[in-house]
Design a protein around this motif. Structure first.
Motif, PDB file in Angstrom:
ATOM      1  N   LEU A 197       7.705   2.206   0.180  1.00 56.36           N
ATOM      2  CA  LEU A 197       8.702   2.302  -1.308  1.00 56.36           C
ATOM      3  C   LEU A 197       9.559   1.531  -1.130  1.00 56.36           C
ATOM      4  N   LYS A 242       9.216  -0.218 -10.164  1.00 57.38           N
ATOM      5  CA  LYS A 242       9.931   0.692 -10.863  1.00 57.38           C
ATOM      6  C   LYS A 242      10.906   0.816 -10.976  1.00 57.38           C
ATOM      7  N   ASN A 296      12.075   7.994  -8.335  1.00 57.01           N
ATOM      8  CA  ASN A 296      10.525   8.537  -8.306  1.00 57.01           C
ATOM      9  C   ASN A 296       9.703   7.770  -8.928  1.00 57.01           C
ATOM     10  N   ALA A 297       9.123   7.531  -7.615  1.00 58.04           N
ATOM     11  CA  ALA A 297       7.896   5.938  -8.219  1.00 58.04           C
ATOM     12  C   ALA A 297       6.887   6.773  -9.569  1.00 58.04           C
ATOM     13  N   SER A 334      14.724   6.955  -2.734  1.00 55.34           N
ATOM     14  CA  SER A 334      13.637   6.999  -3.447  1.00 55.34           C
ATOM     15  C   SER A 334      12.468   7.819  -2.493  1.00 55.34           C
ATOM     16  N   THR A 378      10.392  10.655  -4.315  1.00 49.21           N
ATOM     17  CA  THR A 378       9.126  10.472  -4.475  1.00 49.21           C
ATOM     18  C   THR A 378       7.855  11.776  -3.680  1.00 49.21           C
TER      19      THR A 378
END
Length: 198
Positions: free
Chosen positions: A22, A97, A101-102, A128, A132
């Motif tokens: 991420l 993204k 939240n991915a 993140s 996620t």
């Protein structure tokens, strides 16, 4: 050229394991204060994790999730800070993204099969990574993070007298919260067996 979503889904279904990297972008890993305080250590650990994943007998699906900021942000598209740190190999996927939240607003939820284990690493721990991991748990995935493979910035506190909360304390606090929620917290010493059938 990176994978299509369909090709990525096939790899994830076969391996039942996904490595989500991420926001592993130039801006986050630049020298502090722009980059996170632990940027050198985290970069080295992320490199070791990615090397181990790529060398696995049954490699996981490797997904580079790139945050796409607004004009003027450190991760504004097509600026140096937006670029990924690690070159993407042909059997890997890149997803852009806009949210912490991915899974939000991306095809990630369709790509990762329900029975897949997800290893999550990158930035930022309190944004993140936390968002996620929380969503992956709600989707009934086994979720793992490795200490030293994620990081964040020091936080300037505006309430209760101000002050600064060091990034290392934030990272440790989020690890505790995630562990209580059901995320498995590993150490870098666990890396050799991470991408094997265990």
């Amino acid at each position: 050229m990176a994978l299509t979503d369909e090709e990525a889904h096939r790899i994830a279904s076969a391996s039942r394991r996904v490595l989500l990297l991420l926001d592993v972008q130039q801006g986050m890993l630049s020298n502090p204060p722009e980059g996170v305080p632990s940027s050198k250590t985290v970069r080295d650990n992320l490199s070791r994790i990615l090397t181990q994943a790529r060398a696995a007998i049954q490699p996981p699906l490797i997904v580079h999730v790139r945050n796409t900021g607004d004009a003027g942000d450190m991760d504004e598209p097509h600026t140096p800070g937006w670029e990924l740190i690690f070159p993407v190999e042909p059997a890997e996927l890149v997803i852009d993204k806009r949210k912490n939240n991915a899974f939000a607003g991306t095809s990630l939820g369709d790509i990762i099969p329900p029975n897949a284990e997800i290893i999550i690493a990158g930035f930022q721990t309190d944004y993140s990574i936390k968002a996620t991991c929380s969503d992956a748990l709600k989707r009934d995935h086994e979720v793992l993070i490795i200490r030293g493979s994620h990081g964040t910035h020091d936080r300037i506190e505006v309430l209760h007298g101000g002050g600064i909360t060091p990034a290392a304390r934030i990272e440790a606090d989020i690890e505790l919260q995630l562990e209580e929620a059901g995320v498995h917290i590993l150490d870098m010493k666990d890396l050799p067996g991470l991408f094997t059938n265990r």
